[in-house]
Design an enzyme around this catalytic site. Structure first.
Site, PDB file in Angstrom:
ATOM      1  N   HIS A  94    -102.599 -54.416 -43.675  1.00 21.37           N
ATOM      2  CA  HIS A  94    -102.446 -52.979 -43.933  1.00 21.37           C
ATOM      3  C   HIS A  94    -103.649 -52.207 -43.384  1.00 21.37           C
ATOM      4  CE1 HIS A  94    -100.164 -54.353 -47.758  1.00 21.37           C
ATOM      5  NE2 HIS A  94     -99.244 -53.913 -46.900  1.00 21.37           N
ATOM      6  N   LYS A 112     -89.997 -53.971 -57.474  1.00 19.79           N
ATOM      7  CA  LYS A 112     -91.012 -55.011 -57.608  1.00 19.79           C
ATOM      8  C   LYS A 112     -91.733 -54.870 -58.940  1.00 19.79           C
ATOM      9  CE  LYS A 112     -92.025 -55.143 -52.642  1.00 19.79           C
ATOM     10  NZ  LYS A 112     -93.082 -54.949 -51.633  1.00 19.79           N
ATOM     11  N   SER A 122     -98.166 -58.877 -49.137  1.00 22.71           N
ATOM     12  CA  SER A 122     -98.724 -58.728 -50.479  1.00 22.71           C
ATOM     13  C   SER A 122     -98.202 -59.815 -51.403  1.00 22.71           C
ATOM     14  CB  SER A 122     -98.400 -57.336 -51.033  1.00 22.71           C
ATOM     15  OG  SER A 122     -99.045 -56.345 -50.265  1.00 22.71           O
TER      16      SER A 122
END
Length: 158
Positions: free
Chosen positions: A17, A41, A129
């Site tokens: 990122h 999520k 992630s």
């Protein structure tokens, strides 16, 4: 002034990122990192914690600001509200393109908002992630994959 938004849940922010956002900062006068609460999520960090880590990570980067992307607000509306003319998305590989292209097409159809795709650096092509969280949870060393602010928070939580 040309502004762009880099959206994501950033749970947690990782060096893939960071690399995309840093490159976007070289292309636009202003880059707004829009941290979202992804309803699909279960987050490791709260929205506030993710915003704080992103602010710390990008504090020395010219033209980069961090803002929350409010729940229930379309990205196109957020971009209009902050005066951004484009969205920047990183692509880790060809597997990311179909999903990202359909979102980009919808955003352009809704409001004319353009999406700029940046190919991620190969050093980070394997990062997500989800994978960072899994490796950390199982006791693996993720220090080289995340910014210091994230590593510190993960270490404190252990």
């Amino acid at each position: 002034m040309h502004s762009a938004v880099c959206p994501g849940s950033f749970d947690p922010l990782h060096n893939g990122h960071v690399e995309i956002i840093a490159r976007a900062a070289n292309l636009f006068d202003e880059v707004i990192v829009a941290v979202s609460a992804n309803i699909h999520k279960t987050p490791l960090f709260t929205l506030e914690q993710r915003i704080e880590m992103a602010q710390e990570t990008f504090s020395a980067l010219r033209g980069v600001t961090v803002k929350p992307l409010p729940a229930g607000v379309l990205l196109t509306e957020f971009c209009k509200d902050v005066g951004a003319s484009a969205v920047v998305k990183g692509l880790r590989g060809t597997h990311d393109l179909p999903y990202e292209a359909s979102m980009a097409t919808m955003n352009r159809h809704l409001t004319g908002l353009e999406t700029i795709f940046l190919a991620g650096d190969g050093r980070y092509a394997h990062l997500s992630s989800t994978l960072v969280k899994e490796v950390h949870t199982l006791g693996g060393d993720i220090a080289e994959f995340v910014p210091h602010a994230v590593h510190r928070r993960l270490s404190d939580a252990s």
